[in-house]
Design a protein around this motif. Sequence first.
Motif, PDB file in Angstrom:
ATOM      1  N   GLU A 163       0.825  -1.212   0.000  1.00 57.66           N
ATOM      2  CA  GLU A 163       0.000   0.000   0.000  1.00 57.66           C
ATOM      3  C   GLU A 163       0.859   1.262   0.000  1.00 57.66           C
ATOM      4  N   ALA A 164       0.480   2.194  -0.849  1.00 53.95           N
ATOM      5  CA  ALA A 164       1.122   3.509  -0.861  1.00 53.95           C
ATOM      6  C   ALA A 164       0.126   4.520  -0.308  1.00 53.95           C
ATOM      7  N   ALA A 165       0.516   5.234   0.732  1.00 52.02           N
ATOM      8  CA  ALA A 165      -0.403   6.187   1.366  1.00 52.02           C
ATOM      9  C   ALA A 165      -0.404   7.507   0.616  1.00 52.02           C
ATOM     10  N   ALA A 166      -1.565   8.136   0.616  1.00 50.06           N
ATOM     11  CA  ALA A 166      -1.675   9.478   0.032  1.00 50.06           C
ATOM     12  C   ALA A 166      -1.060  10.499   0.980  1.00 50.06           C
ATOM     13  N   GLN A 167      -0.812  11.683   0.449  1.00 52.05           N
ATOM     14  CA  GLN A 167      -0.221  12.748   1.260  1.00 52.05           C
ATOM     15  C   GLN A 167      -1.235  13.287   2.261  1.00 52.05           C
ATOM     16  N   VAL A 168      -0.767  13.560   3.469  1.00 50.28           N
ATOM     17  CA  VAL A 168      -1.631  14.144   4.485  1.00 50.28           C
ATOM     18  C   VAL A 168      -1.948  15.578   4.091  1.00 50.28           C
ATOM     19  N   ARG A 169      -3.207  15.972   4.293  1.00 48.98           N
ATOM     20  CA  ARG A 169      -3.597  17.346   3.938  1.00 48.98           C
ATOM     21  C   ARG A 169      -2.846  18.342   4.804  1.00 48.98           C
TER      22      ARG A 169
END
Length: 628
Positions: free
Chosen positions: A440-446
């Motif tokens: 899994e690749a996590a999205a960037q935190v806002r």
Amino acid sequence: MSLDNLRNQSFPLKSKEDWKEKAEITLKGKSVDSLKSSTYENIILKPLYSQQDQKNVSDYPGGSDFRRGVHSLGYVTNNWKVAQRISYQTVEELKVKLLESAEKGQTALSFEVSDALFKSKKTLIEILGGLPAASPFAVNGKGLQSAILEVLAEQEETADQFTGYVGNDPISLFAEEGYIAEDFLNSWIEDVKNVNEKLPKLQTVLINTSTYHQGGANAVQELGIAAATGSFYLQQLLDNGMELEDILNKMIFQFSIGSNFFMELAKLRAARILWNKITQIYGADSKNRGMQIAAETSSFTKTIYDPHVNILRAGNEAFAAVVGGVQYLHVTPFDYETGSSKLAERIARNTQNILKEEAYLQKVIDPAGGSWYVEALTTELAEKAWQYFQQIEAKGGMLEVLKSDWLQIEISSVHTKRENDIYTRKQSIVGSNVYANLTEAAAQVREQTSDNYFNVDLTNTIKIKKMKSTRLSESFENLRKISGKIESKSGSKPQIGMICLGELKQYKPRLDFMRGFLAAGGIESIESGSISSLEIAKQFVLSQETKYFCLCGSNEQYESLGHEILSTLNTVFPDRIFYLAGLPEKDLQTKWTNEGIKQFIHINSNCYEILSTILTEMEVALDEVTKA
């Protein structure tokens, strides 16, 4: 046997001692007391509760101490409001979303406030124009509350019909921003007074404990803070000429709901007990003593990785909030931390619709009422919270405990305990410290915006220690970031070789444990397959680029084969680092260490510290190679 004889049959009565005896047989000699557990509130939970544990229970909902709710028929006559807080990028998007959400089950006007989008009265009027007039507001106005209230008060035809809340809690803002601005507080008090007559049905005094919850506070601390903040505002407004009844009708409390289901619903019930006691002391009539509560599912418990698990977390928290008896509820979208998608917002809103229409929670009056466990927990929580409230008052009240950093230190201490339990995996976060998905690749935190809500000269403020908003999973997410950097530089994930001793059935239990342990830091386990000799072990080590290895096997395999293999490998490959899965008896640990084991990795190990050390060493070594 005749039908009459069958009807007359009954089960023999069993006592608590009978249960205890049977339980201890199942526990194979352990005492029932070994099943007791301690919470972060220092409450000891028993394995069994009986009617004797239930005390001080109110007779009916809407009466006595209000623990069972503020309305006699609960949600049957006073349903909670679906108050999904809408996020947006433009004024136009906000207006469209408010209208769409009202059509799809939202029953309160709730949105995030933004300094960039609320700079003028015209902008506010554009947003408010055309919205459902009958829907109540559910808005934490923060430093922009004054601007919003001013616009609402100028709507002469509808001002006296606005309901719900557009509130603000200056003290919680002080804790968030790290400074106390008394001029801002005084101005806020004047605002509340000035709009009292023009906006008679709108609540404007918000007591927001979510700030402290996000910092790691336990339920006792949240309740004590709520009581202390509420009583402070109550006294300040009384001193400034407002009537007691008017003040109480302007107040609403906001809580974040965490993952401990029973503790969280008991927290809401205990909150009403405390507020009833405080307002009773002030001489308030019983009709004005019922606490109004707005709740939101916690951001503290949410994760970036495996975000769909957040749907389950939020569902559990929303269930606790409703059973606890809230008036407004916001469910956090599962991908909120990385920027809410339409799907996530829809699921969050529909979570409440499911609780209403399919779980039938709007049809049941106080579903937790009468549970011996819940009633006992509610009472103990209320008693401990009252003592904490008295501690805060004895130290001078909320402003003083923030100025002295006493409150920040108290909450930080609890946060540290929570973190340690996450580090050692006594508490599980699915997708983060357990059952992590390496692919899994996590999205960037806002990005978190920081507006100057107070709009004051900081030289006229008192600097305090900031209450930092956190999430429990952040530490393991940071490990995954380091792992990602290593992968981007080297072209492959960080790896540790698994030296599997004996047959599959002998090494598989500890191999599975190590896979999960290492995956929490984004480290891949490379398995050797069955190793039955020193020569096979040497070939495996030679074939791997990593210098980190771990022995996996049964205790028997460790003693019959492990020592010989480890001693030789450590001699032949002095630059390699070796770990052992499991914790040998104390008298054997020194021998393993002398033979080359750097660390024993077992169920009680500090997972975060071990993985952090390994990844840091890997990153440093990779940087050195790159420079060379």
